[in-house]
Structure formats: C-alpha cells, structure tokens
Design a protein around this motif. Sequence first.
Motif, PDB file in Angstrom:
ATOM      1  N   ARG A 112      36.779   7.102  13.794  1.00 25.68           N
ATOM      2  CA  ARG A 112      37.045   7.082  12.352  1.00 25.68           C
ATOM      3  C   ARG A 112      38.058   5.998  12.007  1.00 25.68           C
ATOM      4  N   GLU A 113      39.151   5.897  12.799  1.00 21.01           N
ATOM      5  CA  GLU A 113      40.183   4.878  12.553  1.00 21.01           C
ATOM      6  C   GLU A 113      39.615   3.470  12.691  1.00 21.01           C
ATOM      7  N   ARG A 114      38.797   3.236  13.720  1.00 23.25           N
ATOM      8  CA  ARG A 114      38.201   1.902  13.909  1.00 23.25           C
ATOM      9  C   ARG A 114      37.258   1.562  12.760  1.00 23.25           C
ATOM     10  N   THR A 115      36.507   2.544  12.302  1.00 21.58           N
ATOM     11  CA  THR A 115      35.585   2.317  11.183  1.00 21.58           C
ATOM     12  C   THR A 115      36.365   1.945   9.929  1.00 21.58           C
ATOM     13  N   GLN A 116      37.433   2.706   9.631  1.00 18.85           N
ATOM     14  CA  GLN A 116      38.250   2.423   8.447  1.00 18.85           C
ATOM     15  C   GLN A 116      38.903   1.041   8.541  1.00 18.85           C
ATOM     16  N   ALA A 117      39.384   0.688   9.721  1.00 18.65           N
ATOM     17  CA  ALA A 117      40.003  -0.626   9.906  1.00 18.65           C
ATOM     18  C   ALA A 117      38.981  -1.739   9.692  1.00 18.65           C
ATOM     19  N   GLY A 118      37.763  -1.541  10.186  1.00 17.93           N
ATOM     20  CA  GLY A 118      36.697  -2.535   9.998  1.00 17.93           C
ATOM     21  C   GLY A 118      36.325  -2.695   8.538  1.00 17.93           C
ATOM     22  N   LEU A 119      36.217  -1.579   7.812  1.00 21.67           N
ATOM     23  CA  LEU A 119      35.901  -1.637   6.383  1.00 21.67           C
ATOM     24  C   LEU A 119      37.015  -2.329   5.598  1.00 21.67           C
ATOM     25  N   GLN A 120      38.259  -2.026   5.936  1.00 27.50           N
ATOM     26  CA  GLN A 120      39.390  -2.659   5.258  1.00 27.50           C
ATOM     27  C   GLN A 120      39.416  -4.162   5.529  1.00 27.50           C
ATOM     28  N   ARG A 158      38.224  -9.780   3.309  1.00 31.02           N
ATOM     29  CA  ARG A 158      37.430 -11.015   3.329  1.00 31.02           C
ATOM     30  C   ARG A 158      36.455 -11.089   2.152  1.00 31.02           C
ATOM     31  N   GLY A 159      36.545 -10.117   1.231  1.00 35.73           N
ATOM     32  CA  GLY A 159      35.728 -10.166   0.023  1.00 35.73           C
ATOM     33  C   GLY A 159      34.373  -9.492   0.134  1.00 35.73           C
TER      34      GLY A 159
END
Length: 186
Positions: A120-128, A133-134
């Motif tokens: 979950r943390e990795r997914t949230q970090a990737g989305l952020q 980057r727009g």
Amino acid sequence: MLIGYARVSTDDQNLALQKDALNQIGCEKLFEDHISGAKSERPGLEQALQYVRKGDIIVVWRLDRLSRSLKDLIEMVTSLESRGIGLKSLQESIDTSTSSGKLIFHLFGALAEFERNLIRERTQAGLQAARVRGRKGGRPKALTTDKQALAVKLYGEKEHTVGQICEMMGISKPTLYKYIESAKGK
C-alpha cells in the motif's frame, strides 16, 4: 475430534497420499474436493466447516490444500478460532489448538499484514510521484468539456432520445447521466 480435509486441483490427481496421512493420525471423518483451490466454492470444505463443532480440529496435509492465499487462510483460521475449532497442518507442523501453534500462525498473520502495508505504501508513493510529474490517474474522460456541454444541451432540448444522444456522442447512458448530474451541480 479430528476432521480431515483433502483436496487435489484436478480429477487426474490422486488423493491417496493425503487421505493416508489423515487416516494415520486418526481423523474420524474425511471430506474431500477435486477442484482448484482458486475456486471459492469447494463443496467438501463447506461440508467440513458445517460438520465441525467446538473442540474439533480440522486437519489438512498442507496449508495450501485449505486456501490459496495467506489472507484467506488467516480469515478462515480466525473464523474457526472464534467457533472454538482448531486447525492442524501435517506438513508445516502447525496446530492452532496449541499455544505454540497459535503463536506461529499469528506470526504468519503479522508478516502478511506487514507485506500488505508495504505494498500500500509503495503504491501511494508511486501515485504521488506520478502526480508531481503531472500525471493523473484514472480512466480518461470520454468527452471533452465542450462535448459534455453539447450532450447536456441536446438532452435538455428534448429533441433526441437518450439512446440517440449516446450514439451520436459515442458514450453510454450512465456516462450521459453522469454529465447531466454534473451540469446540475454547477
């Protein structure tokens, strides 16, 4: 009372090894399935779960015979535990009716929860990082803002049916109604 459960994934496979092991340790009743563990409906397992009573222990040859995922296995053991029923796996030497077996099983559960949290943390970090980057997530809009307004205008004029508007615009009825609701909110 020891209640055995055996499962093989296909009709080609043989239950003899599992049944022999379950009989050898003294299972008084055996339930079995010839079906993939990925299937949610396993009649033999459902019968076993209905048959067991408080104080009984469900015995399996290996944990993967009972469940495909650790999450499902933990949910099943939690449910059994709430009913006063134990679980014993012969190959992994886990017996939730004992203190050490419960400890081992809860350690598995803690590790599984830890893994889910990391994902979950990795997914949230990737989305952020993507947002920075727009990039926006989600499905692209079916119509531009101007075409959405046109669809709503056509609907309001009542000269075309909903089906005709959807066909002209290349959208579904729920999408059209979503645009209409959105326009009302403005």
